[in-house]
Design an enzyme around this catalytic site. Structure first.
Site, PDB file in Angstrom:
ATOM      1  N   GLY A   1       1.735  -2.771  -6.229  1.00 24.26           N
ATOM      2  CA  GLY A   1       1.665  -1.448  -5.629  1.00 24.26           C
ATOM      3  C   GLY A   1       0.317  -0.790  -5.902  1.00 24.26           C
ATOM      4  N   GLY A   2       0.293   0.097  -6.890  1.00 25.04           N
ATOM      5  CA  GLY A   2      -0.906   0.890  -7.184  1.00 25.04           C
ATOM      6  C   GLY A   2      -2.190   0.075  -7.250  1.00 25.04           C
TER       7      GLY A   2
ATOM      8  N   TRP B   1       0.822  -1.222   0.000  1.00 23.47           N
ATOM      9  CA  TRP B   1       0.000   0.000   0.000  1.00 23.47           C
ATOM     10  C   TRP B   1       0.854   1.269   0.000  1.00 23.47           C
ATOM     11  CZ3 TRP B   1      -4.600  -0.823   3.999  1.00 23.47           C
ATOM     12  CH2 TRP B   1      -5.385  -1.912   3.553  1.00 23.47           C
TER      13      TRP B   1
ATOM     14  N   GLU C   1      11.583  -6.772  -8.940  1.00 26.15           N
ATOM     15  CA  GLU C   1      10.863  -5.558  -9.291  1.00 26.15           C
ATOM     16  C   GLU C   1      11.775  -4.652 -10.120  1.00 26.15           C
ATOM     17  OE1 GLU C   1       7.376  -4.802  -6.483  1.00 26.15           O
ATOM     18  OE2 GLU C   1       9.094  -3.785  -5.629  1.00 26.15           O
TER      19      GLU C   1
ATOM     20  N   GLY D   1       5.357   1.690 -10.764  1.00 25.39           N
ATOM     21  CA  GLY D   1       4.541   2.898 -10.774  1.00 25.39           C
ATOM     22  C   GLY D   1       4.574   3.657 -12.091  1.00 25.39           C
TER      23      GLY D   1
ATOM     24  N   HIS E   1      12.845  -2.577  -0.806  1.00 23.88           N
ATOM     25  CA  HIS E   1      12.078  -1.972  -1.895  1.00 23.88           C
ATOM     26  C   HIS E   1      12.916  -0.865  -2.541  1.00 23.88           C
ATOM     27  CE1 HIS E   1       8.997   0.172  -4.092  1.00 23.88           C
ATOM     28  NE2 HIS E   1       8.278  -0.934  -4.014  1.00 23.88           N
TER      29      HIS E   1
ATOM     30  N   SER F   1       4.020  -2.408 -12.048  1.00 24.97           N
ATOM     31  CA  SER F   1       2.850  -2.134 -12.891  1.00 24.97           C
ATOM     32  C   SER F   1       2.068  -3.400 -13.242  1.00 24.97           C
ATOM     33  CB  SER F   1       3.259  -1.377 -14.156  1.00 24.97           C
ATOM     34  OG  SER F   1       3.795  -0.110 -13.809  1.00 24.97           O
TER      35      SER F   1
HETATM   36  C1  PEP Z   1       5.800  -1.752  -5.842  1.00 22.89           C
HETATM   37  O1  PEP Z   1       6.034  -0.612  -5.473  1.00 22.89           O
HETATM   38  O2  PEP Z   1       6.192  -2.717  -5.165  1.00 22.89           O
HETATM   39  C2  PEP Z   1       5.080  -1.922  -7.095  1.00 22.89           C
HETATM   40  C3  PEP Z   1       5.148  -3.076  -7.688  1.00 22.89           C
HETATM   41  O3  PEP Z   1       4.397  -0.823  -7.539  1.00 22.89           O
HETATM   42  P1  PEP Z   1       3.410  -0.740  -8.811  1.00 22.89           P
HETATM   43  O4  PEP Z   1       2.621  -2.011  -8.839  1.00 22.89           O
HETATM   44  O5  PEP Z   1       2.565   0.456  -8.557  1.00 22.89           O
HETATM   45  O6  PEP Z   1       4.286  -0.613 -10.015  1.00 22.89           O
END
Ligand code: PEP
Length: 252
Positions: free
Chosen positions: A236-237, A10, A169, A175, A97, A215
């Protein structure tokens, strides 16, 4: 047996009321439609954990933190220890992260210390790794990920390593709306699993959960998760939107 997991990060979103509403609603849906042996982890802001955690009773659903301090306790104003996180009933903590690495200067050595502290306190670690765009463009993304894992995770004895989940990641995908292609994700996950195999052997490599993050959303989750070495996602989002998140869980 390798666990399939969707974890929502979150980040610094949702006040307590909003967080309780979202978590309660996800919990309710997962009671109605249980995730069938899969795990779902809600990595909420730390101050939500002691309120949100006890509200969850759906099978396979737990809470996690997004960070912890590397010290056990003491004069570290404003910090939160792994023991405090564990005492809320949380199962896990995200370590490494890319936002913590880049905005707060967290390096491999600090991340190794945080990982050790989290494991000491009985938390599972969701350890993030991944290259920035310039590193991929220079074709050194495999070296970057190898270094990140070697310095902070592969220093662990096997009995500790098996309580870690790896999240690949790529920073250029976080994001941004730009997702790694299923082939790019599979290629890196396969590489990561081969590193685990080299260090800890076949059985551990097969049992290690490797999540993709960057994403990932309901519309692309299924094709990412269809890869043999992608065992779920760190989201994330899309974890802030009930339907999106639940559809990602369904895609798993
Ligand atoms: C994250 O920050 O761990 C992430 C995967 O973000 P998003 O899904 O928004 O790209």
């Amino acid at each position: 047996m390798r666990k399939k997991i969707v974890a929502g990060n979150w980040k610094m979103n949702m006040d307590l009321g909003e967080g309780v509403a979202l978590a309660t609603s996800i919990n309710k849906q997962l009671i109605t439609e249980p995730p069938d042996g899969k795990e779902v982890i809600l990595c909420t802001p730390a101050i939500h954990l002691s309120i949100v955690g006890p509200l969850l009773n759906a099978p396979g659903l737990s809470t996690g933190a997004q960070n912890c301090n590397d010290h056990r306790s003491g004069a570290y104003t404003g910090e939160i220890s792994a023991a405090m996180i564990k005492s809320t009933g949380a199962s896990s903590v995200i370590i490494g992260h890319s936002e913590r690495r880049s905005y707060y200067g967290e390096d491999d050595e600090l991340l190794a210390a945080k990982t050790a502290e989290a494991l000491y306190n009985g938390l599972r670690v969701i350890f993030c790794c991944g290259e920035v765009l310039a590193e991929r463009e220079k074709n050194i993304h495999f070296d970057v990920v190898r270094r990140q894992l070697s310095k902070a995770l592969f220093v662990l004895p096997r009995e500790d390593f098996i309580r870690c989940i790896i999240a690949y990641e790529p920073v250029w995908a976080i994001g941004t709306g730009v997702t790694a292609s299923p082939a790019q994700a599979q290629e890196m996950h396969f590489f990561i699993r081969s590193l685990v195999r080299e260090k800890y052997g076949d059985e551990t490599a097969e049992d290690t959960t490797i999540l993709y993050g960057g994403s990932c959303k309901a519309s692309n989750a299924a094709e990412l998760f269809a890869n043999p070495d992608v065992d779920g996602g760190l989201i994330g989002g899309a974890s802030l939107v009930r339907e999106e998140f639940l559809n990602i869980v369904k895609a798993l």
